[in-house]
Design a protein around this motif. Structure first.
Motif, mmCIF file in Angstrom:
data_model
loop_
_atom_site.group_PDB
_atom_site.id
_atom_site.type_symbol
_atom_site.label_atom_id
_atom_site.label_comp_id
_atom_site.label_asym_id
_atom_site.label_seq_id
_atom_site.Cartn_x
_atom_site.Cartn_y
_atom_site.Cartn_z
ATOM 1 N N GLY A 1 0.785 -1.234 0.000
ATOM 2 C CA GLY A 1 0.000 0.000 0.000
ATOM 3 C C GLY A 1 0.811 1.275 0.000
ATOM 4 O O GLY A 1 0.253 2.361 -0.187
ATOM 5 N N ASP A 2 2.119 1.185 0.192
ATOM 6 C CA ASP A 2 2.972 2.377 0.244
ATOM 7 C C ASP A 2 3.752 2.551 -1.058
ATOM 8 O O ASP A 2 4.227 1.569 -1.649
ATOM 9 C CB ASP A 2 3.965 2.276 1.403
ATOM 10 N N VAL A 3 3.917 3.791 -1.500
ATOM 11 C CA VAL A 3 4.725 4.090 -2.675
ATOM 12 C C VAL A 3 6.195 4.057 -2.280
ATOM 13 O O VAL A 3 6.640 4.825 -1.423
ATOM 14 C CB VAL A 3 4.359 5.456 -3.273
ATOM 15 N N VAL A 4 6.949 3.151 -2.900
ATOM 16 C CA VAL A 4 8.364 2.973 -2.596
ATOM 17 C C VAL A 4 9.239 3.710 -3.611
ATOM 18 O O VAL A 4 10.338 4.160 -3.287
ATOM 19 C CB VAL A 4 8.718 1.468 -2.569
ATOM 20 N N ALA A 5 8.764 3.850 -4.847
ATOM 21 C CA ALA A 5 9.522 4.558 -5.883
ATOM 22 C C ALA A 5 8.547 5.197 -6.856
ATOM 23 O O ALA A 5 7.489 4.637 -7.151
ATOM 24 C CB ALA A 5 10.446 3.598 -6.625
ATOM 25 N N ASP A 6 8.905 6.388 -7.349
ATOM 26 C CA ASP A 6 8.062 7.103 -8.312
ATOM 27 C C ASP A 6 8.972 8.013 -9.138
ATOM 28 O O ASP A 6 9.216 9.158 -8.779
ATOM 29 C CB ASP A 6 6.980 7.902 -7.584
ATOM 30 N N LEU A 7 9.481 7.493 -10.238
ATOM 31 C CA LEU A 7 10.454 8.204 -11.073
ATOM 32 C C LEU A 7 9.749 8.816 -12.281
ATOM 33 O O LEU A 7 8.993 8.141 -12.970
ATOM 34 C CB LEU A 7 11.554 7.243 -11.548
ATOM 35 N N ARG A 8 10.002 10.082 -12.558
ATOM 36 C CA ARG A 8 9.374 10.777 -13.687
ATOM 37 C C ARG A 8 10.455 11.400 -14.579
ATOM 38 O O ARG A 8 11.579 11.649 -14.144
ATOM 39 C CB ARG A 8 8.440 11.887 -13.196
ATOM 40 N N PHE A 9 10.100 11.700 -15.826
ATOM 41 C CA PHE A 9 11.002 12.405 -16.741
ATOM 42 C C PHE A 9 11.285 13.805 -16.190
ATOM 43 O O PHE A 9 10.355 14.499 -15.742
ATOM 44 C CB PHE A 9 10.349 12.558 -18.108
ATOM 45 N N PRO A 10 12.540 14.250 -16.226
ATOM 46 C CA PRO A 10 12.829 15.652 -15.897
ATOM 47 C C PRO A 10 12.062 16.573 -16.849
ATOM 48 O O PRO A 10 11.818 16.230 -18.012
ATOM 49 C CB PRO A 10 14.345 15.770 -16.124
ATOM 50 N N ASP A 11 11.686 17.742 -16.376
ATOM 51 C CA ASP A 11 10.813 18.621 -17.148
ATOM 52 C C ASP A 11 11.360 18.964 -18.528
ATOM 53 O O ASP A 11 10.627 18.940 -19.526
ATOM 54 C CB ASP A 11 10.547 19.916 -16.365
ATOM 55 N N ASP A 12 12.661 19.290 -18.619
ATOM 56 C CA ASP A 12 13.195 19.693 -19.920
ATOM 57 C C ASP A 12 13.199 18.540 -20.907
ATOM 58 O O ASP A 12 12.860 18.697 -22.088
ATOM 59 C CB ASP A 12 14.605 20.285 -19.778
ATOM 60 N N LEU A 13 13.546 17.349 -20.441
ATOM 61 C CA LEU A 13 13.533 16.174 -21.309
ATOM 62 C C LEU A 13 12.106 15.809 -21.691
ATOM 63 O O LEU A 13 11.824 15.463 -22.847
ATOM 64 C CB LEU A 13 14.209 14.995 -20.606
ATOM 65 N N ALA A 14 11.190 15.909 -20.752
ATOM 66 C CA ALA A 14 9.779 15.595 -21.026
ATOM 67 C C ALA A 14 9.239 16.482 -22.140
ATOM 68 O O ALA A 14 8.536 16.018 -23.044
ATOM 69 C CB ALA A 14 8.950 15.772 -19.761
ATOM 70 N N THR A 15 9.591 17.758 -22.091
ATOM 71 C CA THR A 15 9.132 18.701 -23.115
ATOM 72 C C THR A 15 9.736 18.372 -24.471
ATOM 73 O O THR A 15 9.036 18.356 -25.495
ATOM 74 C CB THR A 15 9.495 20.142 -22.714
ATOM 75 N N ARG A 16 11.031 18.085 -24.500
ATOM 76 C CA ARG A 16 11.706 17.795 -25.768
ATOM 77 C C ARG A 16 11.139 16.546 -26.430
ATOM 78 O O ARG A 16 10.906 16.523 -27.639
ATOM 79 C CB ARG A 16 13.215 17.644 -25.546
ATOM 80 N N VAL A 17 10.906 15.521 -25.643
ATOM 81 C CA VAL A 17 10.375 14.277 -26.204
ATOM 82 C C VAL A 17 8.985 14.501 -26.791
ATOM 83 O O VAL A 17 8.676 14.040 -27.898
ATOM 84 C CB VAL A 17 10.343 13.167 -25.132
ATOM 85 N N ARG A 18 8.144 15.220 -26.081
ATOM 86 C CA ARG A 18 6.804 15.499 -26.604
ATOM 87 C C ARG A 18 6.874 16.268 -27.916
ATOM 88 O O ARG A 18 6.136 15.969 -28.868
ATOM 89 C CB ARG A 18 5.982 16.294 -25.590
ATOM 90 N N HIS A 19 7.771 17.242 -27.990
ATOM 91 C CA HIS A 19 7.882 18.049 -29.205
ATOM 92 C C HIS A 19 8.337 17.209 -30.389
ATOM 93 O O HIS A 19 7.860 17.405 -31.519
ATOM 94 C CB HIS A 19 8.840 19.211 -28.970
ATOM 95 N N VAL A 20 9.256 16.267 -30.163
ATOM 96 C CA VAL A 20 9.713 15.387 -31.244
ATOM 97 C C VAL A 20 8.552 14.536 -31.747
ATOM 98 O O VAL A 20 8.338 14.398 -32.963
ATOM 99 C CB VAL A 20 10.879 14.487 -30.768
#
Length: 274
Positions: free
Chosen positions: A79-98
């Motif tokens: 029931g507990d969140v042990v890990a939660d990894l997300r794309f860094p904001d700048d990389l997230a933006t670049r990937v979406r734009h591509v």
């Protein structure tokens, strides 16, 4: 079941699509095997490329100790969140734009929902995706995706070859074929480089104070390779790609043949832990 485990207990990590379930349908023998293994003192988690938001109640009906989701980026245990990894904001933006520049249909995956460009629902329905309801039920299309902090992308209908996308997206990300076997060469998954199922498994085992030797991994796809490499006992599904089979200590049938139940039985996981 939080806390200590008997010396003979194991932690099993089950891939979903093509391993535990067949196109979202879980065989009764697999549900019973999960229940029996947990009663015997073992822990069982789903270990999937799907985000937690795309795990419907039908997949969780047997009861699990947790989930390693989004191909290792998100871990929930007891029931507990042990890990939660997300794309860094700048990389997230670049990937979406591509992806937008190449008119690629894509899903931004988070634990709570999946997000896509406006009109993505129509593209999903039009192409007859393997399980569109599992996506459509949790899909949000807010128009502006700039604020979505996502952990992984599933893409399809790409008019540009994967190799060309890999070059444009750069070394910070990895690309794998889609977890769904019938989505074709123009579909895949984009993840943070260095984040894979074994990362999530390690978070679980370290949280429990256990060694990798006490883990069992069962899978059938390219995103299961690291899982099988990490696992103390690696189990592959018949018909898996050669790279997956090469890592296996044991090979079992797919869901139609009750492979998870067979693996648990052959490993003695349906008997009580001493």
């Amino acid at each position: 079941m939080s806390g200590s485990m008997s010396d003979g207990a194991r932690v099993a990590f089950l891939d979903v699509d093509g391993t535990y379930a067949d196109h979202g349908t879980v065989p009764a023998v697999h549900e019973e095997a999960v229940r029996a293994a947990r009663r015997a003192g073992h822990r069982v988690l789903l270990c999937t490329g799907r985000p937690e938001s795309m795990l419907p109640p039908s997949l969780l009906a047997a009861g699990f100790d947790g989930v390693v989701a989004t191909a290792g980026a998100f871990v929930r245990l007891d029931g507990d969140v042990v890990a939660d990894l997300r794309f860094p904001d700048d990389l997230a933006t670049r990937v979406r734009h591509v992806l937008d520049a190449h008119d690629v249909a894509y899903l931004l995956e988070t634990p709570d929902a999946v997000y896509g460009p406006v009109g993505l629902d129509a593209r999903l329905v039009r192409r007859g995706d393997a399980a569109p309801h599992e996506i459509l039920d949790v899909l949000k299309m807010p128009g502006d995706l700039s604020g979505v902090r996502y952990a992984k992308i599933s893409y399809f209908d790409s008019p540009t070859p994967i190799a060309a996308l890999r070059t444009e997206l750069g070394p910070e990300v990895g690309i794998l074929p889609s977890s769904y076997a019938d989505t074709g060469d123009n579909a895949g998954e984009i993840h943070l480089a260095g984040v894979h199922k074994a990362v999530g498994m390690a978070a679980v085992m370290e949280h429990l104070g256990l060694s990798p030797a006490q883990s069992v991994g069962i899978g059938d796809g390219y995103n299961d390779v690291e899982m099988l490499q990490y696992a103390g006992t690696a189990v592959a599904v018949e018909g898996a790609p050669p790279a997956v089979l090469a890592e296996a200590d044991l090979v079992v049938p797919g869901p139609a043949g009750g492979g998870v139940a067979e693996a648990f039985a052959r490993l003695g996981m349906l008997d009580g832990v001493a």
